[in-house]
Write a protein that holds these residues in place. Structure first.
Motif, PDB file in Angstrom:
ATOM      1  N   TYR A  82      -8.941 -19.350  42.886  1.00 30.74           N
ATOM      2  CA  TYR A  82      -8.231 -19.239  44.418  1.00 30.74           C
ATOM      3  C   TYR A  82      -7.300 -18.175  44.230  1.00 30.74           C
ATOM      4  O   TYR A  82      -6.193 -18.347  44.746  1.00 30.74           O
ATOM      5  CB  TYR A  82      -7.491 -20.628  44.410  1.00 30.74           C
ATOM      6  CG  TYR A  82      -6.528 -21.011  43.382  1.00 30.74           C
ATOM      7  CD1 TYR A  82      -5.103 -20.977  43.218  1.00 30.74           C
ATOM      8  CD2 TYR A  82      -7.157 -22.000  42.444  1.00 30.74           C
ATOM      9  CE1 TYR A  82      -4.339 -21.473  42.223  1.00 30.74           C
ATOM     10  CE2 TYR A  82      -6.401 -22.399  41.091  1.00 30.74           C
ATOM     11  CZ  TYR A  82      -4.997 -22.295  41.323  1.00 30.74           C
ATOM     12  OH  TYR A  82      -4.168 -22.730  40.219  1.00 30.74           O
ATOM     13  N   GLY A  83      -7.706 -16.836  43.663  1.00 29.75           N
ATOM     14  CA  GLY A  83      -7.066 -15.597  43.811  1.00 29.75           C
ATOM     15  C   GLY A  83      -6.678 -15.324  45.221  1.00 29.75           C
ATOM     16  O   GLY A  83      -7.479 -15.538  46.186  1.00 29.75           O
ATOM     17  N   MET A  84      -5.498 -14.495  45.292  1.00 22.84           N
ATOM     18  CA  MET A  84      -5.357 -13.782  46.479  1.00 22.84           C
ATOM     19  C   MET A  84      -6.388 -12.700  47.058  1.00 22.84           C
ATOM     20  O   MET A  84      -7.181 -12.293  46.068  1.00 22.84           O
ATOM     21  CB  MET A  84      -3.885 -13.303  46.599  1.00 22.84           C
ATOM     22  CG  MET A  84      -2.615 -14.394  46.488  1.00 22.84           C
ATOM     23  SD  MET A  84      -1.250 -13.763  46.072  1.00 22.84           S
ATOM     24  CE  MET A  84      -0.834 -13.988  44.325  1.00 22.84           C
ATOM     25  N   ARG A  85      -6.132 -12.430  48.234  1.00 27.70           N
ATOM     26  CA  ARG A  85      -6.998 -11.319  48.900  1.00 27.70           C
ATOM     27  C   ARG A  85      -6.391 -10.280  49.751  1.00 27.70           C
ATOM     28  O   ARG A  85      -5.359 -11.031  50.361  1.00 27.70           O
ATOM     29  CB  ARG A  85      -8.278 -11.943  49.796  1.00 27.70           C
ATOM     30  CG  ARG A  85      -9.429 -12.700  48.944  1.00 27.70           C
ATOM     31  CD  ARG A  85     -10.557 -13.258  49.693  1.00 27.70           C
ATOM     32  NE  ARG A  85     -11.303 -11.910  50.075  1.00 27.70           N
ATOM     33  CZ  ARG A  85     -12.429 -11.342  49.649  1.00 27.70           C
ATOM     34  NH1 ARG A  85     -12.658 -12.229  48.320  1.00 27.70           N
ATOM     35  NH2 ARG A  85     -12.861 -10.414  49.732  1.00 27.70           N
ATOM     36  N   SER A  86      -6.646  -9.125  49.866  1.00 25.19           N
ATOM     37  CA  SER A  86      -5.990  -8.241  50.797  1.00 25.19           C
ATOM     38  C   SER A  86      -6.803  -8.772  52.284  1.00 25.19           C
ATOM     39  O   SER A  86      -7.585  -9.411  52.459  1.00 25.19           O
ATOM     40  CB  SER A  86      -6.301  -7.031  50.520  1.00 25.19           C
ATOM     41  OG  SER A  86      -7.853  -6.704  50.603  1.00 25.19           O
ATOM     42  N   SER A  87      -5.685  -8.471  53.167  1.00 19.58           N
ATOM     43  CA  SER A  87      -6.187  -8.746  54.376  1.00 19.58           C
ATOM     44  C   SER A  87      -7.164  -7.837  55.185  1.00 19.58           C
ATOM     45  O   SER A  87      -7.451  -6.726  54.911  1.00 19.58           O
ATOM     46  CB  SER A  87      -5.007  -8.790  55.745  1.00 19.58           C
ATOM     47  OG  SER A  87      -5.338  -8.775  56.992  1.00 19.58           O
ATOM     48  N   ALA A 120      -0.520 -10.519  50.468  1.00 18.77           N
ATOM     49  CA  ALA A 120      -1.705 -10.863  50.422  1.00 18.77           C
ATOM     50  C   ALA A 120      -2.108 -12.319  51.107  1.00 18.77           C
ATOM     51  O   ALA A 120      -1.308 -13.116  51.455  1.00 18.77           O
ATOM     52  CB  ALA A 120      -2.326 -10.448  49.234  1.00 18.77           C
ATOM     53  N   VAL A 121      -3.448 -12.503  51.444  1.00 20.25           N
ATOM     54  CA  VAL A 121      -3.937 -13.816  51.915  1.00 20.25           C
ATOM     55  C   VAL A 121      -3.642 -14.728  50.640  1.00 20.25           C
ATOM     56  O   VAL A 121      -4.339 -14.460  49.552  1.00 20.25           O
ATOM     57  CB  VAL A 121      -5.093 -13.950  52.464  1.00 20.25           C
ATOM     58  CG1 VAL A 121      -5.613 -14.973  52.957  1.00 20.25           C
ATOM     59  CG2 VAL A 121      -5.593 -12.531  53.250  1.00 20.25           C
ATOM     60  N   ASP A 163      -7.903 -14.042  58.790  1.00 19.26           N
ATOM     61  CA  ASP A 163      -7.740 -13.990  57.326  1.00 19.26           C
ATOM     62  C   ASP A 163      -7.527 -15.616  56.721  1.00 19.26           C
ATOM     63  O   ASP A 163      -8.238 -16.035  55.745  1.00 19.26           O
ATOM     64  CB  ASP A 163      -6.572 -13.240  56.839  1.00 19.26           C
ATOM     65  CG  ASP A 163      -6.683 -11.779  57.130  1.00 19.26           C
ATOM     66  OD1 ASP A 163      -7.901 -11.094  56.959  1.00 19.26           O
ATOM     67  OD2 ASP A 163      -5.712 -11.183  57.638  1.00 19.26           O
ATOM     68  N   MET A 164      -6.646 -16.084  57.469  1.00 24.95           N
ATOM     69  CA  MET A 164      -6.497 -17.587  56.827  1.00 24.95           C
ATOM     70  C   MET A 164      -7.596 -18.583  57.137  1.00 24.95           C
ATOM     71  O   MET A 164      -7.839 -19.112  56.050  1.00 24.95           O
ATOM     72  CB  MET A 164      -5.135 -18.068  57.729  1.00 24.95           C
ATOM     73  CG  MET A 164      -3.964 -17.166  57.500  1.00 24.95           C
ATOM     74  SD  MET A 164      -3.365 -17.473  55.737  1.00 24.95           S
ATOM     75  CE  MET A 164      -2.376 -18.885  55.745  1.00 24.95           C
ATOM     76  N   ARG A 165      -8.360 -18.345  58.184  1.00 26.74           N
ATOM     77  CA  ARG A 165      -9.458 -19.379  58.367  1.00 26.74           C
ATOM     78  C   ARG A 165     -10.795 -19.231  57.627  1.00 26.74           C
ATOM     79  O   ARG A 165     -11.447 -19.831  56.903  1.00 26.74           O
ATOM     80  CB  ARG A 165     -10.240 -19.157  59.891  1.00 26.74           C
ATOM     81  CG  ARG A 165      -9.188 -19.964  60.949  1.00 26.74           C
ATOM     82  CD  ARG A 165      -9.768 -20.125  62.121  1.00 26.74           C
ATOM     83  NE  ARG A 165      -9.939 -18.626  62.879  1.00 26.74           N
ATOM     84  CZ  ARG A 165      -8.932 -18.150  63.571  1.00 26.74           C
ATOM     85  NH1 ARG A 165      -7.996 -18.853  64.147  1.00 26.74           N
ATOM     86  NH2 ARG A 165      -9.392 -16.884  64.088  1.00 26.74           N
TER      87      ARG A 165
END
Length: 529
Positions: free
Chosen positions: A87-92, A130-131, A256-258
């Motif tokens: 569940y790593g972060m992502r860039s927008s 990041a997301v 991004d969130m969805r």
């Protein structure tokens, strides 16, 4: 001292052992107690992980929280297998790479020696956000394996936030270490600082009770307890986070969130001696762990594991594995980076296990607080190389490369869950502790207490001062070698937490020098230290 290390150490933190009951090992003892209380109430390891994840985000808000990311390994007794969740972060997807021009003034100011960006926009402030993934990850684990109601599991974190975090000497020291950066954000300064300058503290007496005002966070957690992931990624909390990040100059959208989703996968199954180490594949330290352990098996035999020659072989294997990682995966985190993550490990009475690592990336993440939610924001954008054309170059809608390394290990007679915080130092610690457990049959307490080396990048090998003598002499013949103490602050090595199951007996402990961490057994069970 002799070439092999002693099982006794100068400073000890007795672990906990419990027969037929669960154990939680976490970097904050109150969070471990929360998890153990869930186990005693009939929850399994995943239920306890949900409770610990949110509680420790309140108790160590500078290390992790719902706005972070990470990964976990799970062992399920019913299907007798391991599961991996990233569940790593992502860039927008809306990120504008042009907003991060190179400054041409040298290296960045934090964990990674990237080329510096104008105003450190990729390191601090809302433009470094990041997301987030932690909320989605722990929700996915609960949805698949949890037993207890979600709201019951978040209730302890809500209560802790309502009470506010007590600022003891350690909390004050951590806040002081970042006070200058926190002062730049009015909301972070209001939460952590007095007069926008000094860390909040409890004065000169042990009876003083200075607390952080975490009421806004409590409101957010209360809403999450009632509405779950939907509120965070698609509802009221998502809207507030997007608004706050955007108002402060960052890139985050409702889309991004969805669109965010954690990734379930089959774990890496790494053969090591007579054991198997299960790790998270992909953009984690799992593949680098596999590389290092493969090299160790050909570098020395297990009967020589405590000899100076084995330490040299471990250093060789770690260095070679990191050369490959740095060349092909693009992670260039400084080996001198401070610990800025949290890890906890759990085993329940039925043998289910969780090894979970979650992080904001830097300590205090972006050094920015969302005023609407009270949540500390991550600085996941710093994980990307700001120079174009590199394996890990900054781009929109891209997964971050992480150093997290939670594992589940299996030997013919024992199983363990293990991980650590500490940036690039995580994988060498997990590898060496796993080695002590597998090759020498140490207990979890002995393996975590044992002196380690770090060879996670660059020419220098760092050795625990307790290895001074034949081990460091042998290392120094091959590499530039430095000695380091294991201290409560800062950590020269990673900060591990692990649990073990042998038959129906469970045990667990944390880093010896961690001032807050500990292993805790279920209440009302007969535990012995």
């Amino acid at each position: 001292m002799s070439g092999s290390f002693s099982r006794s150490t100068r400073t000890r933190k007795p672990g906990v052992t419990a027969t037929s009951s669960g154990v939680v090992a976490a970097q904050h003892v109150r969070a471990a107690e929360v998890g153990a209380e869930v186990l005693a109430a009939g929850g399994d390891a995943v239920d306890a992980a949900v409770a610990v994840s949110f509680a420790i985000g309140v108790l160590e808000p500078w290390m992790s929280g719902p706005m972070g990311g990470g990964a976990m390994m799970l062992w399920r007794a019913d299907d007798d297998r391991a599961h991996a969740l990233n569940y790593g972060m992502r860039s927008s997807a809306t990120l504008d790479v042009g907003h991060y021009p190179l400054a041409g003034t040298g290296k960045a100011s934090d964990l990674f020696p990237w080329e510096a960006v104008v105003e450190d926009r990729n390191v601090t402030g809302a433009s470094s956000v990041a997301v987030p993934g932690t909320m989605a990850g722990i929700s996915a684990a609960h949805g698949r394996f949890g037993r207890m109601p979600w709201s019951d599991l978040l209730a302890p974190a809500v209560d802790l936030a309502r009470a506010g975090l007590h600022v003891d000497w350690y909390a004050a020291l951590v806040i002081a270490s970042s006070a200058r950066d926190l002062a730049r954000d009015p909301d972070a300064a209001a939460l952590f600082l007095d007069d926008g300058q000094w860390p909040k503290g409890s004065g000169w007496t042990a009876l003083a009770d200075q607390r952080l005002d975490q009421s806004k966070m409590a409101d957010t957690l209360d809403l999450l307890s009632r509405e779950g992931e939907a509120a965070f990624y698609r509802g009221e909390i998502a809207e507030a986070l997007v608004r706050d990040v955007t108002d402060k100059g960052g890139f985050l959208s409702m889309q991004d969130m969805r669109d965010y989703a954690p990734v379930w996968s089959d774990p890496l199954a790494i053969p090591f001696r007579d054991a198997t180490i299960h790790a998270v594949p992909g953009l984690t330290a799992g593949p680098t762990l596999a590389d290092a352990l493969y090299r160790w098996q050909s570098g020395y035999v297990s009967t020589d594991a405590a000899t100076p020659a084995a330490f040299v072989a471990r250093a060789d294997g770690l260095r070679a594995a990191y050369v490959d990682r740095l060349s092909n995966m693009g992670d260039h985190e400084s080996a001198k980076a401070p610990g800025c993550t949290t890890h906890f490990s759990i085993v329940d009475r039925n043998g289910n296990m969780v090894a979970m690592t979650q992080t904001l990336l830097s300590i205090f993440g972006a050094k920015v607080v969302s005023p609407s939610t009270g949540l500390m924001l991550n600085n996941g954008i710093m994980w990307f190389d700001p120079e174009p054309g590199k394996p890990n170059s900054l781009a929109p809608d891209k997964a971050c490369l992480m150093n997290v390394c939670p594992v589940i290990g299996e030997t013919p007679t024992r199983r363990f869950a293990l991980g650590a915080s500490g940036g690039r130092k995580i994988m060498p610690a997990v590898a060496q502790i796993s080695g002590h457990l597998v090759e020498q049959g140490l207990s979890m307490q002995e393996a975590i207490e044992a002196p380690r080396i770090d060879a996670s990048g660059g020419a220098q090998v760092v050795a625990d001062e307790r290895l001074a003598g034949p081990v460091t002499d042998a290392l120094a013949k091959r590499f530039p070698t430095a000695l380091a103490q294991r201290l409560p602050f800062p950590f020269a090595f990673a900060c591990p937490a692990g649990v073990m199951r042998e038959g129906t007996t469970n045990s667990g402990t944390t880093e010896t020098m961690s001032p807050w961490g500990d292993g805790v057994a279920e209440p009302d069970t007969k535990a012995q230290e």
